[in-house]
Structures are given as structure tokens and as C-alpha cells.
Design an enzyme around this catalytic site. Structure first.
Site, PDB file in Angstrom:
ATOM      1  N   TYR A 239       0.888  -1.160   0.000  1.00  0.00           N
ATOM      2  CA  TYR A 239       0.000   0.000   0.000  1.00  0.00           C
ATOM      3  C   TYR A 239       0.922   1.204   0.000  1.00  0.00           C
ATOM      4  O   TYR A 239       1.804   1.309   0.863  1.00  0.00           O
ATOM      5  CB  TYR A 239      -0.871   0.030   1.251  1.00  0.00           C
ATOM      6  CG  TYR A 239      -2.123  -0.815   1.162  1.00  0.00           C
ATOM      7  CD1 TYR A 239      -2.960  -0.741   0.053  1.00  0.00           C
ATOM      8  CD2 TYR A 239      -2.486  -1.659   2.204  1.00  0.00           C
ATOM      9  CE1 TYR A 239      -4.118  -1.498  -0.021  1.00  0.00           C
ATOM     10  CE2 TYR A 239      -3.646  -2.420   2.144  1.00  0.00           C
ATOM     11  CZ  TYR A 239      -4.454  -2.334   1.033  1.00  0.00           C
ATOM     12  OH  TYR A 239      -5.597  -3.070   0.954  1.00  0.00           O
ATOM     13  N   ASP A 267      -6.148  -0.761  -6.440  1.00  0.00           N
ATOM     14  CA  ASP A 267      -7.616  -0.669  -6.451  1.00  0.00           C
ATOM     15  C   ASP A 267      -8.169  -0.126  -5.142  1.00  0.00           C
ATOM     16  O   ASP A 267      -9.342  -0.280  -4.842  1.00  0.00           O
ATOM     17  CB  ASP A 267      -8.241  -2.045  -6.759  1.00  0.00           C
ATOM     18  CG  ASP A 267      -7.820  -3.122  -5.756  1.00  0.00           C
ATOM     19  OD1 ASP A 267      -7.239  -2.778  -4.705  1.00  0.00           O
ATOM     20  OD2 ASP A 267      -8.082  -4.307  -6.035  1.00  0.00           O
ATOM     21  N   HIS A 360      -9.974  -7.159  -5.452  1.00  0.00           N
ATOM     22  CA  HIS A 360      -9.700  -7.108  -4.012  1.00  0.00           C
ATOM     23  C   HIS A 360     -10.705  -7.982  -3.243  1.00  0.00           C
ATOM     24  O   HIS A 360     -11.171  -7.623  -2.162  1.00  0.00           O
ATOM     25  CB  HIS A 360      -9.814  -5.645  -3.551  1.00  0.00           C
ATOM     26  CG  HIS A 360      -8.912  -5.266  -2.421  1.00  0.00           C
ATOM     27  ND1 HIS A 360      -7.875  -4.385  -2.561  1.00  0.00           N
ATOM     28  CD2 HIS A 360      -8.908  -5.614  -1.113  1.00  0.00           C
ATOM     29  CE1 HIS A 360      -7.281  -4.200  -1.391  1.00  0.00           C
ATOM     30  NE2 HIS A 360      -7.889  -4.942  -0.493  1.00  0.00           N
TER      31      HIS A 360
HETATM   32  C1  LIG Z   1      -9.538 -10.139   5.079  1.00  0.00           C
HETATM   33  C2  LIG Z   1      -8.901  -9.666   3.819  1.00  0.00           C
HETATM   34  C3  LIG Z   1      -7.875  -8.746   3.881  1.00  0.00           C
HETATM   35  C4  LIG Z   1      -7.265  -8.307   2.717  1.00  0.00           C
HETATM   36  N1  LIG Z   1      -6.239  -7.437   2.809  1.00  0.00           N
HETATM   37  C5  LIG Z   1      -5.626  -7.006   1.684  1.00  0.00           C
HETATM   38  C6  LIG Z   1      -4.548  -6.100   1.768  1.00  0.00           C
HETATM   39  O1  LIG Z   1      -4.149  -5.673   2.850  1.00  0.00           O
HETATM   40  N2  LIG Z   1      -3.976  -5.689   0.602  1.00  0.00           N
HETATM   41  C7  LIG Z   1      -4.394  -6.140  -0.624  1.00  0.00           C
HETATM   42  O2  LIG Z   1      -3.846  -5.746  -1.644  1.00  0.00           O
HETATM   43  N3  LIG Z   1      -5.404  -7.028  -0.718  1.00  0.00           N
HETATM   44  C8  LIG Z   1      -6.024  -7.462   0.395  1.00  0.00           C
HETATM   45  N4  LIG Z   1      -7.050  -8.358   0.290  1.00  0.00           N
HETATM   46  C9  LIG Z   1      -7.429  -8.883  -1.037  1.00  0.00           C
HETATM   47  C10 LIG Z   1      -6.693 -10.187  -1.362  1.00  0.00           C
HETATM   48  O3  LIG Z   1      -5.340  -9.974  -1.581  1.00  0.00           O
HETATM   49  C11 LIG Z   1      -7.277 -10.853  -2.609  1.00  0.00           C
HETATM   50  O4  LIG Z   1      -7.296  -9.934  -3.655  1.00  0.00           O
HETATM   51  C12 LIG Z   1      -8.680 -11.417  -2.386  1.00  0.00           C
HETATM   52  O5  LIG Z   1      -8.807 -11.899  -1.075  1.00  0.00           O
HETATM   53  C13 LIG Z   1      -8.978 -12.542  -3.348  1.00  0.00           C
HETATM   54  O6  LIG Z   1     -10.280 -12.999  -3.184  1.00  0.00           O
HETATM   55  P1  LIG Z   1     -10.662 -14.314  -2.328  1.00  0.00           P
HETATM   56  O7  LIG Z   1     -10.621 -13.896  -0.889  1.00  0.00           O
HETATM   57  O8  LIG Z   1     -12.026 -14.643  -2.798  1.00  0.00           O
HETATM   58  O9  LIG Z   1      -9.647 -15.390  -2.637  1.00  0.00           O
HETATM   59  C14 LIG Z   1      -7.697  -8.800   1.459  1.00  0.00           C
HETATM   60  C15 LIG Z   1      -8.719  -9.730   1.402  1.00  0.00           C
HETATM   61  C16 LIG Z   1      -9.327 -10.173   2.557  1.00  0.00           C
HETATM   62  C17 LIG Z   1     -10.423 -11.191   2.459  1.00  0.00           C
END
Ligand SMILES: Cc1cc2nc3c(=O)[nH]c(=O)nc-3n(C[C@H](O)[C@H](O)[C@H](O)COP(=O)(O)O)c2cc1C
Length: 506
Positions: A239, A267, A360
Site C-alpha cells: 500500500y 484498487d 480485491h
Molecule cells: C480479510 C482480507 C484482507 C485483505 N487485505 C488485503 C490487503 O491488505 N492488501 C491487498 O492488496 N489485498 C487485500 N485483500 C485482497 C486479497 O489480496 C485478494 O485480492 C482477495 O482476497 C482474493 O479474493 P478471495 O478472498 O475470494 O480469494 C484482502 C482480502 C481479505 C479477504
């Protein structure tokens, strides 16, 4: 931090809004002036005024949050641990019931697929943690579409090929991986389990898959790198901070520590409204406070865990910043969160190493399309306009969101992805079962790969070709089957606002 050791008794005297000291990890901090700026509100800090706040602090903050947010003169010094009064932990009936459910978990041998982890996690996780992990933006349409989109792709298997030996290992950004998937970055691992992201590091090592470390990990970055096995590959999710010096430090430190890929999240100029998470925070407030219109906090406290930790992210990040990133690191740079072919093309033309086609996990813009749908248009357009063929070594395409089965991964590979990212299934796995859960999740995926590679007639990933899938329906946005019961059973309906005082009767 001064060298003076402070007694617990002295700390206890600073227990008010006028003078508020707290202890975190054996150190005393004066947070009086920080109270109105705390993204989670002043009330939660005041609850621990004059006391040890470590247990409350740990799951929700990256380890260095307090040291980076407070000026050095507010770091008062170490506390004399023996003199600190223990914070009384009240175990509510709700918590007792949760612990009972925890003790009633099925053995891991009865967990047969990734949906099972989610089903158990939902029952055994603390409510706030479940709300943060499972929530998605607005009406959560994109969250569900991510999974549903895979239902619009069907196989065209080949037969009578000798599939005695099948191999689904691959190379991601030049690094070996035993599967065409990686563990995507998910913040706040300690909300789900005390070892947080370390559960992922250890299981990734055992299974030879790559872990993407989040900027907002609950464990410190160095802890996650220190605990990697020799030769284990890790990526970093970034980030971008408004203060570019901080970002530069993070990036260069990561490179020095051997990180093999920099995934810049693009995003999230502002965090999406995740109402399950927001509602949880809101309900935790004292009703009297909510209606009293108190003005002392500068920050909106009703935003849930996600927004509370993300105010540093720079909404001014722009394409013109990318040359700067290339000037500060030699790591391959990948944009995480690209959502149309036009932006994928710019990323390619700017000489980046790849893009993650992702929304995301449905947590940002609702009605953003699924990564797998975007993949189809990106492969077609970059083929047409730049003559690229995928999977492509030089410019790699990744997809994430909604992947729950090896068949989902195989579909993405057939359509041109180098690998896919998986987020929630692994955090549900460790929330319910710790390290062993993630280990089992990866074992299940391996078993699914072996069987499905044989059944579609591919001995290695090169033999998984576009002709093996029928994706002509991908842009239709109509779920091809009336529902996926495993997924739907886990999906928890969103709630509407309720009247406060008669809530219990509704
Ligand atoms: C609880 C949670 C926290 C997340 N935190 C971040 C983050 O800090 N940075 C980021 O780029 N994506 C974050 N993501 C997105 C994930 O990297 C990823 O794009 C997403 O979880 C994929 O979908 P899925 O959970 O259905 O596999 C987060 C997702 C979840 C569920």
C-alpha cells in the site's frame, strides 16, 4: 524512548482523557494528544488508559503502528512488568459458547474442500474477526460474482492420453512454485489466530508455494521473512504511503531481505464500504455515545477495522509515479487490482512485469467484474494490439477472487493466467485450525489438481490450452446454475439497520 523504567503504579495514575498512558509490549506510551486522531476512536484507548493494552492492540495493529504514529518524546520507556496490574478479562457468555464450538470442530480429515474451512471458521471465529474477513463492499454483488463467474466456464477435456504422471508445478516471476497459485495478501492475520500470517509462511514452505506478505500484516515483515525456510520465496504487497520516504524504505528493505516481487495495490485509493465490518464496529459502541453527538473525535469511528488501519494510503497515486518505483527497486513490479484491458496495456507499455486482474476479493468497488472475466478480454486485446501470447514470461497475468477449487485454477491457466491468488480460504483455514488448517488446504488443492489434470487430459500446465475450456458465456453475468450450495450455505446474508432498543426482539 527514555531509559527510565516506569512502575505500573505510575502508569495507572495516567488513566484519563487529560493524561492517558498505555502499555504495549512492555513499553509505556503517552497517547493523550493522539486520542482524537486514533482511527479506531478514543473510547477504545481510554478503556485501557493507565493499563496494559497489548492484548487488544495486537490483533488489529501492525506491530510498528504505535512507534510510527507517536512522536519519539511520547515513548516514555519500559515498564517494570512485575508491578503492572493484570487487566481483568471478562469472558462473556457469547465467548464461552464460541469456545465450546471451537472444541467441537471436526477432525481435519473430515474437511474435504476449501468451502469446509469457511463453514467451520464462521462458527468458531470471534464475531469481529469474521466480520472483517468475510465482508465485502456495498451489496457484496462482486464478492459473489467472483465465485459465480467460474460457473460460466466449462471444460472440453481430451481423452486417451497417458496421464499416469501429471505435474502442475510452474514458474511465477521466475520463481519455482509447486502449484499455479500463490497465497494472496490479506491484512490482520492475528484477528483469526494468534500466530497470524506465520501460519501461512510455514505452510507455504512445506508445500513450495509463494506467500505474498501484506503491508498491513499483524506480524512484522521481518518476522515473516525470518521464519521463512531457506530458499522460500515471498512477495510483498504494497500500500503506497502518502509519505514516499516511508514507502521507499519499505520497498528497499524488502528487496534487501530477498523479496522476489513487488505487488502494488492499485484498487484501493480509498477503502470500500464493507458494511458487515462497519456494522460490527457500530454495534460495539455504547448506544448512549452514538446518539450524544460528542465531537471530541476527529475521526469517524463507525468504519470498522478496515478503514481504521488504512488512512495512510495515498489516493493521489498515479501512473506517473511508476517510473519512480522502477528507480528505487530492481524487484519485478506488478500492479494488483487492474480491472480492464486498457490499464493492462498501459502497464505492459510501461515495462512492468505483470498485473493481477482483481477486485480485491469484492471489497472495493461493488459491480467491478471478476478477475477471470477481465482475463478473457485482456488476453484478447493484448494479443490483438501487441501480438502477445499468454501465459507470457515477460508480462505475466494473475487473477484472484473467488478461487475455491483446483478446477477454478485450471480454468484461469487455460485462459492465459500464469497463476492465481487465493485469499480468504487460507485465512479461514488458520482461523479454524491454525497451521494445520493451511497445510490441509494446500493438500486438498494438490489432490484436486492431480485428479482434474488427469480428467481433462493434461500432463503439465503447457497442455492446459484455451481449447480445453468453453468460456463463451463469461461476459453474460448470469449465474449458469441456480446456485452452488456449498458456497451459498457459507454466504451470510447482509443485514439491514435495526431499531436499537427492540433489537433483541427482532
Ligand atoms: C480479510 C482480507 C484482507 C485483505 N487485505 C488485503 C490487503 O491488505 N492488501 C491487498 O492488496 N489485498 C487485500 N485483500 C485482497 C486479497 O489480496 C485478494 O485480492 C482477495 O482476497 C482474493 O479474493 P478471495 O478472498 O475470494 O480469494 C484482502 C482480502 C481479505 C479477504
Amino acid at each position: 524512548m527514555s531509559g527510565r523504567t516506569i512502575s505500573g503504579k505510575e502508569v495507572a495514575q495516567h488513566n484519563s482523557r487529560e493524561s492517558c498512558w498505555i502499555i504495549v509490549h512492555g513499553k509505556v506510551y503517552d497517547v493523550t494528544e493522539f486520542l482524537p486522531d486514533h482511527p479506531g476512536g478514543s473510547k477504545i484507548i481510554l478503556k485501557y488508559a493507565g493499563k496494559d493494552a497489548t492484548a487488544e492492540y495486537d490483533p488489529i495493529h501492525p506491530p510498528d503502528a504505535i512507534t510510527t504514529n507517536l512522536p519519539p518524546e511520547k515513548h516514555l520507556g519500559p515498564v517494570d512488568v512485575g508491578t503492572v496490574e493484570k487487566v481483568e478479562i471478562v469472558i462473556t457468555d457469547q465467548e464461552k459458547a464460541r469456545q465450546e464450538r471451537m472444541n467441537a470442530r471436526p477432525p481435519l480429515s473430515e474437511i474435504l474442500n476449501l468451502h469446509d474451512f469457511e463453514a467451520i471458521a464462521k462458527l468458531v471465529m470471534p464475531e469481529k474477526a469474521w466480520a472483517y474477513y468475510s465482508s465485502a463492499a456495498d451489496d457484496e454483488i462482486t464478492n459473489r460474482e467472483n465465485h459465480a463467474a467460474y460457473h460460466r466456464i466449462w471444460f472440453r477435456p481430451r481423452i486417451l492420453r497417458d496421464v499416469t504422471n501429471v505435474d502442475w508445478s510452474t514458474t511465477i516471476l521466475g520463481q519455482k512454485s509447486r502449484m499455479p497459485l500463490y497465497i494472496s495478501a490479506t491484512a490482520l492475520g492475528k484477528l483469526g489466530h494468534p500466530d497470524g500470517e506465520l501460519n501461512l509462511t510455514r505452510a507455504a514452505a512445506k508445500h513450495g508455494v509463494i506467500q505474498m506478505i501484506p503491508t498491513l500484516a499483524s506480524c512484522s515483515f521481518d518476522e515473516l521473512v525470518d521464519n521463512a525456510a531457506p530458499g522460500q520465496v515471498q512477495f510483498l504487497q504494497l500500500y503506497v504511503n502518502k509519505d514516499r520516504e516511508i514507502t521507499k524504505k519499505i520497498v528497499q528493505h524488502a528487496e534487501e531481505r530477498g523479496i522476489k516481487g513487488l505487488f502494488i495495490t492499485v484498487d484501493a485509493p480509498q477503502l470500500g464500504r464493507r458494511e458487515k465490518d462497519m456494522r460490527m464496529k457500530f454495534e460495539a459502541e455504547d448506544p448512549a455515545e452514538v446518539t450524544s453527538n460528542k465531537q471530541e473525535d476527529k475521526v469517524d469511528r463507525s468504519q470498522g477495522a478496515a478503514r481504521a488501519i488504512s488512512s495512510f494510503i495515498d489516493p493521489g497515486l498515479d501512473w506517473k509515479d511508476l517510473p519512480w518505483f522502477k528507480s528505487i527497486t530492481k524487484m519485478p513490479i506488478i500492479l494488483k487490482g487492474v480491472q480492464c484491458w486498457e490499464d493492462a496495456l498501459i502497464a505492459y507499455d510501461q515495462g512492468l512485469a505483470g498485473v493481477v486482474l482483481s477486485n480485491h476479493g469484492g471489497r472495493q468497488l461493488d459491480f467491478a467484474r471478476s478477475g477471470i472475466e477481465i482475463l478473457v478480454e485482456v488476453v484478447a486485446k493484448l494479443g490483438e494490439l501487441r501480438g502477445l501470447k499468454f501465459p507470457n514470461e515477460k508480462f505475466q497475468l494473475f487473477v484472484d477472487g473467488g478461487v475455491r477449487r483446483a478446477t477454478d485454477v485450471i480454468k484461469a491457466v487455460a485462459l492465459g493466467a500464469t497463476a492465481v491468488g487465493v485469499g480468504r480460504p487460507f485465512i479461514y483455514a488458520f482461523s479454524a485450525f491454525g497451521y494445520e488448517g493451511v497445510d490441509r488446504a494446500l493438500e486438498i488443492l494438490n489432490d484436486e489438481f492431480e485428479m482434474n489434470m488427469r480428467l481433462i487430459g493434461a500432463r503439465n500446465l503447457k497442455e492446459i490450452v484455451p481449447e480445453m475450456v468453453d468460456a463463451h458465456n463469461i461476459h453474460q453475468h448470469v449465474v449458469a446454475v441456480p446456485g452452488d450450495r456449498l458456497y451459498d450455505n457459507n454466504y451470510e446474508d447482509m443485514q439491514i439497520a435495526r431499531l436499537r432498543d427492540i433489537k433483541s426482539k427482532l
